[in-house]
Write a protein that holds these residues in place. Structure first.
Motif, PDB file in Angstrom:
ATOM      1  N   GLN A 199     -21.296 -10.120 -13.588  1.00  0.00           N
ATOM      2  CA  GLN A 199     -21.099  -8.902 -14.064  1.00  0.00           C
ATOM      3  C   GLN A 199     -20.679  -8.432 -12.780  1.00  0.00           C
ATOM      4  OE1 GLN A 199     -23.818 -11.259 -14.589  1.00  0.00           O
ATOM      5  NE2 GLN A 199     -24.548 -10.438 -16.362  1.00  0.00           N
ATOM      6  N   TYR A 200     -21.240  -8.436 -12.061  1.00  0.00           N
ATOM      7  CA  TYR A 200     -21.181  -7.753 -10.409  1.00  0.00           C
ATOM      8  C   TYR A 200     -19.870  -8.014  -9.549  1.00  0.00           C
ATOM      9  CZ  TYR A 200     -22.006  -5.440  -6.105  1.00  0.00           C
ATOM     10  OH  TYR A 200     -21.822  -4.465  -5.322  1.00  0.00           O
ATOM     11  N   SER A 201     -19.176  -9.108 -10.189  1.00  0.00           N
ATOM     12  CA  SER A 201     -17.554 -10.188  -9.371  1.00  0.00           C
ATOM     13  C   SER A 201     -16.434  -8.764  -9.160  1.00  0.00           C
ATOM     14  CB  SER A 201     -17.607 -10.777 -10.450  1.00  0.00           C
ATOM     15  OG  SER A 201     -17.272 -11.070 -11.678  1.00  0.00           O
ATOM     16  N   LYS A 202     -16.048  -8.413 -10.596  1.00  0.00           N
ATOM     17  CA  LYS A 202     -15.007  -7.147 -10.858  1.00  0.00           C
ATOM     18  C   LYS A 202     -15.651  -6.012  -9.905  1.00  0.00           C
ATOM     19  CE  LYS A 202     -17.351  -5.266 -14.764  1.00  0.00           C
ATOM     20  NZ  LYS A 202     -18.241  -6.201 -15.085  1.00  0.00           N
ATOM     21  N   TYR A 203     -17.178  -5.601  -8.909  1.00  0.00           N
ATOM     22  CA  TYR A 203     -16.911  -5.054  -7.939  1.00  0.00           C
ATOM     23  C   TYR A 203     -16.950  -5.035  -6.773  1.00  0.00           C
ATOM     24  CZ  TYR A 203     -18.683  -2.734 -12.192  1.00  0.00           C
ATOM     25  OH  TYR A 203     -19.339  -2.200 -13.458  1.00  0.00           O
ATOM     26  N   ILE A 204     -16.763  -6.348  -6.738  1.00  0.00           N
ATOM     27  CA  ILE A 204     -16.562  -6.880  -4.808  1.00  0.00           C
ATOM     28  C   ILE A 204     -16.123  -7.973  -5.095  1.00  0.00           C
ATOM     29  CG2 ILE A 204     -18.635  -8.512  -5.231  1.00  0.00           C
ATOM     30  CD1 ILE A 204     -19.318  -7.982  -2.440  1.00  0.00           C
ATOM     31  N   HIS A 205     -15.239  -7.881  -3.486  1.00  0.00           N
ATOM     32  CA  HIS A 205     -13.879  -9.140  -3.492  1.00  0.00           C
ATOM     33  C   HIS A 205     -14.922 -10.665  -2.985  1.00  0.00           C
ATOM     34  CE1 HIS A 205     -11.514  -5.311  -2.765  1.00  0.00           C
ATOM     35  NE2 HIS A 205     -11.119  -5.887  -3.672  1.00  0.00           N
ATOM     36  N   ALA A 206     -13.605 -11.467  -3.233  1.00  0.00           N
ATOM     37  CA  ALA A 206     -14.411 -12.681  -3.140  1.00  0.00           C
ATOM     38  C   ALA A 206     -15.005 -12.646  -1.434  1.00  0.00           C
ATOM     39  CB  ALA A 206     -13.232 -13.640  -2.867  1.00  0.00           C
ATOM     40  N   GLN A 207     -14.367 -12.433  -0.065  1.00  0.00           N
ATOM     41  CA  GLN A 207     -14.903 -12.662   0.732  1.00  0.00           C
ATOM     42  C   GLN A 207     -15.998 -11.560   1.479  1.00  0.00           C
ATOM     43  OE1 GLN A 207     -13.173 -14.496   2.963  1.00  0.00           O
ATOM     44  NE2 GLN A 207     -12.991 -13.726   5.445  1.00  0.00           N
ATOM     45  N   PRO A 208     -16.334 -10.875   1.183  1.00  0.00           N
ATOM     46  CA  PRO A 208     -16.858  -9.886   0.971  1.00  0.00           C
ATOM     47  C   PRO A 208     -18.073 -10.857   0.721  1.00  0.00           C
ATOM     48  CG  PRO A 208     -15.938  -8.997   1.088  1.00  0.00           C
ATOM     49  CD  PRO A 208     -14.606  -9.894   0.883  1.00  0.00           C
ATOM     50  N   ARG A 209     -18.394 -11.180  -0.441  1.00  0.00           N
ATOM     51  CA  ARG A 209     -19.483 -11.823  -1.361  1.00  0.00           C
ATOM     52  C   ARG A 209     -19.749 -13.204  -1.004  1.00  0.00           C
ATOM     53  NH1 ARG A 209     -17.307 -12.470  -6.185  1.00  0.00           N
ATOM     54  NH2 ARG A 209     -16.978 -15.241  -5.468  1.00  0.00           N
ATOM     55  N   TYR A 210     -18.958 -13.802  -0.173  1.00  0.00           N
ATOM     56  CA  TYR A 210     -19.888 -14.509   0.891  1.00  0.00           C
ATOM     57  C   TYR A 210     -20.229 -14.777   1.813  1.00  0.00           C
ATOM     58  CZ  TYR A 210     -15.705 -17.144  -1.954  1.00  0.00           C
ATOM     59  OH  TYR A 210     -15.014 -17.410  -2.301  1.00  0.00           O
ATOM     60  N   LEU A 211     -19.661 -13.813   2.617  1.00  0.00           N
ATOM     61  CA  LEU A 211     -20.260 -12.876   3.543  1.00  0.00           C
ATOM     62  C   LEU A 211     -21.743 -12.585   3.995  1.00  0.00           C
ATOM     63  CD1 LEU A 211     -17.248 -10.897   5.883  1.00  0.00           C
ATOM     64  CD2 LEU A 211     -18.329 -13.729   6.380  1.00  0.00           C
ATOM     65  N   LEU A 212     -22.081 -11.068   2.880  1.00  0.00           N
ATOM     66  CA  LEU A 212     -23.205 -11.507   1.980  1.00  0.00           C
ATOM     67  C   LEU A 212     -23.706 -11.841   1.627  1.00  0.00           C
ATOM     68  CD1 LEU A 212     -22.537  -7.560   0.541  1.00  0.00           C
ATOM     69  CD2 LEU A 212     -23.342  -7.657   1.874  1.00  0.00           C
ATOM     70  N   ALA A 220      -5.612   3.515  -5.964  1.00  0.00           N
ATOM     71  CA  ALA A 220      -7.103   4.627  -5.265  1.00  0.00           C
ATOM     72  C   ALA A 220      -8.369   4.049  -5.776  1.00  0.00           C
ATOM     73  CB  ALA A 220      -6.422   6.201  -6.634  1.00  0.00           C
ATOM     74  N   HIS A 221      -8.283   3.244  -7.104  1.00  0.00           N
ATOM     75  CA  HIS A 221      -9.572   2.345  -7.260  1.00  0.00           C
ATOM     76  C   HIS A 221     -10.127   1.596  -6.314  1.00  0.00           C
ATOM     77  CE1 HIS A 221     -12.547   0.071  -9.453  1.00  0.00           C
ATOM     78  NE2 HIS A 221     -11.699  -1.431  -8.698  1.00  0.00           N
ATOM     79  N   GLU A 222      -8.900   1.044  -5.884  1.00  0.00           N
ATOM     80  CA  GLU A 222      -9.076  -0.464  -5.022  1.00  0.00           C
ATOM     81  C   GLU A 222      -9.556  -0.144  -3.927  1.00  0.00           C
ATOM     82  OE1 GLU A 222      -9.391  -3.456  -5.699  1.00  0.00           O
ATOM     83  OE2 GLU A 222      -8.901  -3.577  -7.595  1.00  0.00           O
ATOM     84  N   ARG A 223      -8.577   1.707  -3.525  1.00  0.00           N
ATOM     85  CA  ARG A 223      -9.213   2.272  -2.028  1.00  0.00           C
ATOM     86  C   ARG A 223     -10.470   2.442  -2.053  1.00  0.00           C
ATOM     87  NH1 ARG A 223      -5.122   5.702  -2.136  1.00  0.00           N
ATOM     88  NH2 ARG A 223      -3.853   4.819  -1.107  1.00  0.00           N
ATOM     89  N   ARG A 224     -10.730   2.924  -2.900  1.00  0.00           N
ATOM     90  CA  ARG A 224     -12.315   3.295  -2.700  1.00  0.00           C
ATOM     91  C   ARG A 224     -13.575   2.087  -2.898  1.00  0.00           C
ATOM     92  NH1 ARG A 224     -10.301   6.580  -6.886  1.00  0.00           N
ATOM     93  NH2 ARG A 224     -11.439   5.211  -8.905  1.00  0.00           N
ATOM     94  N   LEU A 225     -12.507   1.105  -3.322  1.00  0.00           N
ATOM     95  CA  LEU A 225     -13.542  -0.141  -3.404  1.00  0.00           C
ATOM     96  C   LEU A 225     -14.366  -0.782  -1.786  1.00  0.00           C
ATOM     97  CD1 LEU A 225     -15.029  -1.841  -5.694  1.00  0.00           C
ATOM     98  CD2 LEU A 225     -12.874  -3.362  -5.581  1.00  0.00           C
ATOM     99  N   SER A 226     -12.779  -0.497  -1.370  1.00  0.00           N
ATOM    100  CA  SER A 226     -12.540  -0.984  -0.047  1.00  0.00           C
ATOM    101  C   SER A 226     -14.277  -0.518   0.895  1.00  0.00           C
ATOM    102  CB  SER A 226     -11.759  -1.719   0.016  1.00  0.00           C
ATOM    103  OG  SER A 226     -11.805  -2.300   1.465  1.00  0.00           O
ATOM    104  N   THR A 227     -13.268   1.141   0.496  1.00  0.00           N
ATOM    105  CA  THR A 227     -14.442   2.306   1.629  1.00  0.00           C
ATOM    106  C   THR A 227     -15.839   2.215   0.884  1.00  0.00           C
ATOM    107  OG1 THR A 227     -11.969   3.280   1.177  1.00  0.00           O
ATOM    108  CG2 THR A 227     -14.528   4.271   1.783  1.00  0.00           C
ATOM    109  N   SER A 228     -16.339   1.467   0.035  1.00  0.00           N
ATOM    110  CA  SER A 228     -17.524   1.932  -0.860  1.00  0.00           C
ATOM    111  C   SER A 228     -18.015   0.524   0.260  1.00  0.00           C
ATOM    112  CB  SER A 228     -17.853   1.863  -1.756  1.00  0.00           C
ATOM    113  OG  SER A 228     -18.750   1.116  -2.235  1.00  0.00           O
ATOM    114  N   ALA A 229     -17.879  -0.777  -0.253  1.00  0.00           N
ATOM    115  CA  ALA A 229     -17.786  -1.735   0.598  1.00  0.00           C
ATOM    116  C   ALA A 229     -17.675  -1.828   2.238  1.00  0.00           C
ATOM    117  CB  ALA A 229     -17.071  -3.385   0.653  1.00  0.00           C
TER     118      ALA A 229
END
Length: 415
Positions: free
Chosen positions: A66-79, A259-268
């Protein structure tokens, strides 16, 4: 005299003097705890439970589908690496201070004390290394998005790279502190601060060097990477796109996805920067105390020593809390996880879950003709809040590529 003072070698206090079982006697050396000891023990117990529960929740949620669409692979591994390291601190370091906080002595033996000192140093250093890796990842993503996307699209190699980096740094941390701790006299029972076993430095210069290497390089890298990343993002010198969606978008829809991807990256990046700032705030008092104590050769008051040490260790709890506080998707999925997996109840339904879907990469799309486009729920058009769905003008915007075959222009006009 000055040369002799510089070459002074300190000796670690004997662990037998701090043991709850005196050598040569069969009687325990425990004394009845007072109110202060009970308060300290309660704080240690609550912090340990908080670290365990919070980091377990982070690991489960950010690796869920469920959460995979809100975070990219690299930040997920690091977190996940950071949460796993904090989980190890809450499991292998902090709980061992409970009984010493109550009775004022070390009840676990010399071998456990040696292992405890090794883990205390290695796990704390590893947390700083992971935060540095997270800062570098956000720096590259926001300043060099095309290069970042080129490498992050290869998920298998990125996963292997993350595992290799984390394994290498962990082995290096264990090796460095193993050289310090494994020899006899390289550890001692810290009865005023950690209330467990700490690495012991035979020279004051080594103690200062260890604190400075732990704190100052980490702080400088974090401040530089996040400061540069947010400065570039604010000025919009580059269009940051970290794409993580399989859909093919063309025409006027690319601007919405960008715009969505920019918001996603900025939020992370904002969330990770807050976690790094929390690390700096929590660790600074302990670093100052260690440097001052080593330079002056004095011992800090027990209350201040305990407060500074456990404030630094509490960073393992504040990391998940900050992530929960700054990420609404994480909060929502966490509540669903707790209701469905822990409490064994049905999924809590909110207004947005009934009427809007975020399965299209975070773009809110209302249900039309009673059908939720996500395919998860059936709901009526009357229950859809116009305030939530007014951000998309369906009558003026052509259907997205993933909407074709489900909703036509005639359907939209009829609504």
């Amino acid at each position: 005299m000055m040369m002799e003072h510089k070459q002074t070698i300190l000796l670690a206090p004997s662990l037998s003097n701090s043991s709850c079982w005196r050598s040569g006697t069969s009687d325990a050396a425990w004394t009845g705890p007072g109110p202060g000891e009970l308060i300290r023990a309660a704080l240690i117990l609550l912090l340990s439970l908080g670290i365990l529960c919070a980091n377990l929740l982070v690991i489960c949620v950010i690796n869920s589908r469920q959460y995979s669409k809100y975070i990219h692979a690299q930040p997920r591994y690091l977190l996940t690496s950071l949460a796993s390291n904090d989980l190890a601190i809450g499991l292998l370091v902090t709980p061992f201070g409970f009984l010493p906080a109550v009775y004022g002595c070390w009840p676990y033996g010399e071998v456990v004390c040696q292992i405890q000192a090794l883990l205390r140093g290695a796990l704390t250093q590893q947390s700083a290394v992971i935060l540095v890796c997270m800062a570098i990842d956000r720096y590259v993503c926001m300043l060099h998005p095309h290069r970042y996307h080129k490498h992050s699209s290869k998920r298998y190699y990125m996963r292997q790279g993350c595992v290799a980096v984390m394994s290498t740094t962990w082995i290096a941390s264990v090796a460095i502190f193993g050289v310090l701790v494994l020899p006899r006299g390289g550890y001692y029972f810290n009865g005023s601060g950690l209330l467990a076993c700490d690495p012991f430095f035979a020279r004051a210069s080594l103690r200062i060097l260890a604190c400075c290497c732990f704190y100052f390089p980490t702080t400088m890298v974090l401040m530089y990477c996040y400061g540069s990343a947010f400065h570039v993002n604010k000025l919009r010198l580059k269009r940051v796109v970290c794409v993580n969606t399989p859909e093919v978008v063309s025409g006027g829809h690319i601007e919405r996805l960008v715009a969505h991807e920019r918001r996603l990256s900025t939020s992370a990046s904002r969330t990770m920067a807050a976690m790094s700032l929390g690390f700096i705030v929590m660790v600074t008092p302990w670093t100052i105390q260690e440097v001052v104590a080593a330079c002056t050769g004095s011992k800090p008051p027990p209350f201040l020593d305990f407060l500074a040490t456990w404030l630094a260790l509490s960073n393992s709890f504040w990391n998940p809390f900050l992530y929960w506080l700054l990420n609404n998707h994480f909060r929502r999925i966490s509540r669903e996880f707790l209701y469905t997996k822990i409490l064994c109840r049905s999924k809590p339904l909110g207004t947005k879950q009934h009427c809007c879907s975020t399965s299209t990469g975070g773009l809110d799309v209302c249900s039309i003709a009673g059908i939720d486009l996500s395919g998860l729920e059936r709901c009526s058009m009357e229950r859809c809040s116009m305030a939530r769905c007014s951000s998309l003008s369906l009558t003026n915007t052509p259907p997205l590529p993933w909407e074709t075959g489900h909703v036509t222009h005639g359907d939209v006009a009829s609504t």
